[in-house]
Design a protein around this motif. Structure first.
Motif, PDB file in Angstrom:
ATOM      1  N   LEU A  45      -7.985  -0.324 -17.909  1.00 42.29           N
ATOM      2  CA  LEU A  45      -8.476   0.522 -16.823  1.00 42.29           C
ATOM      3  C   LEU A  45      -7.590   0.469 -15.583  1.00 42.29           C
ATOM      4  CD1 LEU A  45     -10.724   2.426 -15.956  1.00 42.29           C
ATOM      5  CD2 LEU A  45     -12.047   0.439 -15.233  1.00 42.29           C
ATOM      6  N   THR A  46      -7.149  -0.721 -15.216  1.00 40.37           N
ATOM      7  CA  THR A  46      -6.318  -0.844 -14.008  1.00 40.37           C
ATOM      8  C   THR A  46      -5.031  -0.051 -14.158  1.00 40.37           C
ATOM      9  OG1 THR A  46      -7.234  -3.020 -13.526  1.00 40.37           O
ATOM     10  CG2 THR A  46      -5.137  -2.473 -12.488  1.00 40.37           C
ATOM     11  N   ARG A  47      -4.383  -0.189 -15.279  1.00 41.85           N
ATOM     12  CA  ARG A  47      -3.123   0.537 -15.510  1.00 41.85           C
ATOM     13  C   ARG A  47      -3.354   2.047 -15.518  1.00 41.85           C
ATOM     14  NH1 ARG A  47       0.922   0.043 -20.689  1.00 41.85           N
ATOM     15  NH2 ARG A  47       2.462   1.489 -19.891  1.00 41.85           N
ATOM     16  N   ALA A  48      -4.387   2.493 -16.207  1.00 44.70           N
ATOM     17  CA  ALA A  48      -4.674   3.928 -16.268  1.00 44.70           C
ATOM     18  C   ALA A  48      -4.985   4.478 -14.881  1.00 44.70           C
ATOM     19  CB  ALA A  48      -5.843   4.191 -17.220  1.00 44.70           C
ATOM     20  N   THR A  49      -5.769   3.739 -14.115  1.00 47.86           N
ATOM     21  CA  THR A  49      -6.131   4.207 -12.768  1.00 47.86           C
ATOM     22  C   THR A  49      -4.900   4.295 -11.879  1.00 47.86           C
ATOM     23  OG1 THR A  49      -8.325   3.227 -12.992  1.00 47.86           O
ATOM     24  CG2 THR A  49      -7.588   3.734 -10.770  1.00 47.86           C
ATOM     25  N   ARG A  50      -4.089   3.268 -11.884  1.00 43.25           N
ATOM     26  CA  ARG A  50      -2.876   3.275 -11.048  1.00 43.25           C
ATOM     27  C   ARG A  50      -1.919   4.393 -11.444  1.00 43.25           C
ATOM     28  NH1 ARG A  50      -2.026  -3.205 -10.747  1.00 43.25           N
ATOM     29  NH2 ARG A  50      -3.532  -3.551  -9.086  1.00 43.25           N
ATOM     30  N   THR A  51      -1.895   4.713 -12.718  1.00 42.87           N
ATOM     31  CA  THR A  51      -0.999   5.765 -13.201  1.00 42.87           C
ATOM     32  C   THR A  51      -1.508   7.156 -12.872  1.00 42.87           C
ATOM     33  OG1 THR A  51      -0.304   4.344 -15.027  1.00 42.87           O
ATOM     34  CG2 THR A  51       0.106   6.695 -15.276  1.00 42.87           C
ATOM     35  N   MET A  52      -2.812   7.350 -12.938  1.00 42.16           N
ATOM     36  CA  MET A  52      -3.359   8.707 -12.886  1.00 42.16           C
ATOM     37  C   MET A  52      -3.937   9.128 -11.538  1.00 42.16           C
ATOM     38  SD  MET A  52      -5.157   8.636 -16.624  1.00 42.16           S
ATOM     39  CE  MET A  52      -5.533  10.374 -16.722  1.00 42.16           C
ATOM     40  N   VAL A  53      -4.307   8.191 -10.690  1.00 40.53           N
ATOM     41  CA  VAL A  53      -4.963   8.546  -9.426  1.00 40.53           C
ATOM     42  C   VAL A  53      -3.932   8.713  -8.324  1.00 40.53           C
ATOM     43  CG1 VAL A  53      -6.567   7.757  -7.644  1.00 40.53           C
ATOM     44  CG2 VAL A  53      -7.127   7.432 -10.059  1.00 40.53           C
ATOM     45  N   ARG A  54      -4.018   9.807  -7.634  1.00 43.11           N
ATOM     46  CA  ARG A  54      -3.168  10.095  -6.472  1.00 43.11           C
ATOM     47  C   ARG A  54      -4.073  10.375  -5.280  1.00 43.11           C
ATOM     48  NH1 ARG A  54       0.028   8.077  -9.235  1.00 43.11           N
ATOM     49  NH2 ARG A  54       1.608   9.053 -10.488  1.00 43.11           N
ATOM     50  N   HIS A  55      -3.624   9.944  -4.105  1.00 41.87           N
ATOM     51  CA  HIS A  55      -4.399  10.206  -2.908  1.00 41.87           C
ATOM     52  C   HIS A  55      -3.468  10.333  -1.707  1.00 41.87           C
ATOM     53  CE1 HIS A  55      -3.962   5.790  -2.907  1.00 41.87           C
ATOM     54  NE2 HIS A  55      -3.858   5.945  -1.616  1.00 41.87           N
ATOM     55  N   THR A  56      -4.015  10.921  -0.673  1.00 39.90           N
ATOM     56  CA  THR A  56      -3.337  10.954   0.613  1.00 39.90           C
ATOM     57  C   THR A  56      -4.110  10.028   1.545  1.00 39.90           C
ATOM     58  OG1 THR A  56      -4.632  12.839   1.400  1.00 39.90           O
ATOM     59  CG2 THR A  56      -2.529  13.328   0.315  1.00 39.90           C
ATOM     60  N   THR A  57      -3.444   9.543   2.569  1.00 40.93           N
ATOM     61  CA  THR A  57      -4.093   8.641   3.517  1.00 40.93           C
ATOM     62  C   THR A  57      -4.013   9.235   4.910  1.00 40.93           C
ATOM     63  OG1 THR A  57      -3.497   6.724   2.173  1.00 40.93           O
ATOM     64  CG2 THR A  57      -4.085   6.305   4.468  1.00 40.93           C
ATOM     65  N   THR A  58      -5.159   9.256   5.588  1.00 41.50           N
ATOM     66  CA  THR A  58      -5.222   9.675   6.983  1.00 41.50           C
ATOM     67  C   THR A  58      -5.418   8.422   7.820  1.00 41.50           C
ATOM     68  OG1 THR A  58      -6.195  11.806   6.389  1.00 41.50           O
ATOM     69  CG2 THR A  58      -6.453  11.087   8.672  1.00 41.50           C
ATOM     70  N   ALA A  59      -4.436   8.096   8.643  1.00 39.34           N
ATOM     71  CA  ALA A  59      -4.529   6.915   9.501  1.00 39.34           C
ATOM     72  C   ALA A  59      -5.264   7.270  10.789  1.00 39.34           C
ATOM     73  CB  ALA A  59      -3.130   6.397   9.826  1.00 39.34           C
ATOM     74  N   PRO A  60      -6.021   6.331  11.333  1.00 41.62           N
ATOM     75  CA  PRO A  60      -6.735   6.613  12.578  1.00 41.62           C
ATOM     76  C   PRO A  60      -5.787   6.682  13.764  1.00 41.62           C
ATOM     77  CG  PRO A  60      -7.024   4.323  11.954  1.00 41.62           C
ATOM     78  CD  PRO A  60      -6.284   4.992  10.834  1.00 41.62           C
ATOM     79  N   ASP A  61      -6.154   7.489  14.732  1.00 43.42           N
ATOM     80  CA  ASP A  61      -5.425   7.560  15.994  1.00 43.42           C
ATOM     81  C   ASP A  61      -6.090   6.568  16.953  1.00 43.42           C
ATOM     82  OD1 ASP A  61      -3.643   8.872  18.052  1.00 43.42           O
ATOM     83  OD2 ASP A  61      -5.623   9.279  18.915  1.00 43.42           O
ATOM     84  N   PRO A  62      -5.351   5.562  17.446  1.00 47.02           N
ATOM     85  CA  PRO A  62      -5.972   4.534  18.289  1.00 47.02           C
ATOM     86  C   PRO A  62      -6.660   5.098  19.540  1.00 47.02           C
ATOM     87  CG  PRO A  62      -3.793   3.824  17.590  1.00 47.02           C
ATOM     88  CD  PRO A  62      -3.950   5.268  17.170  1.00 47.02           C
ATOM     89  N   GLY A  63      -6.078   6.103  20.167  1.00 44.99           N
ATOM     90  CA  GLY A  63      -6.691   6.695  21.355  1.00 44.99           C
ATOM     91  C   GLY A  63      -7.997   7.390  21.038  1.00 44.99           C
ATOM     92  N   SER A  64      -8.014   8.141  19.951  1.00 44.13           N
ATOM     93  CA  SER A  64      -9.248   8.811  19.537  1.00 44.13           C
ATOM     94  C   SER A  64     -10.298   7.796  19.124  1.00 44.13           C
ATOM     95  CB  SER A  64      -8.972   9.766  18.376  1.00 44.13           C
ATOM     96  OG  SER A  64      -8.134  10.812  18.788  1.00 44.13           O
TER      97      SER A  64
END
Length: 87
Positions: A45-64
């Motif tokens: 499962l770990t290998r399959a998940t790492r291979t198949m899952v893609r995501h984008t990351t939204t970082a927080p803005d410290p001021g907001s």
């Protein structure tokens, strides 16, 4: 659904002060099924998940994040009081 909104993911990241990861695949149920099938056939499962899952990351803005803190604390206080309300 709502994770497709760049504005919503930005607001969540800013309020929480944490990065928000959004899956690139809109059909998460179908992807989950495919991951389980691949896990059975291709090394776990770990290998399959790492291979198949893609995501984008939204970082927080410290001021907001700082600007959201007082309203968030107030919202939490009001939300916690809902437990005391009986209908």
């Amino acid at each position: 659904g709502m994770s497709r909104s760049a504005i919503l993911t930005r607001i969540i990241a800013d309020i929480c002060g944490l990065p928000v990861q959004v899956a690139c695949e809109p059909e998460s149920a179908a992807l989950g099924c495919a991951i389980l099938m691949a896990a059975h056939c291709e090394g776990g499962l770990t290998r399959a998940t790492r291979t198949m899952v893609r995501h984008t990351t939204t970082a927080p803005d410290p001021g907001s994040h700082e600007r959201y803190q007082a309203p968030y604390v107030k919202w939490r206080e009001l939300f916690d009081k809902l437990d005391d309300i009986e209908l």
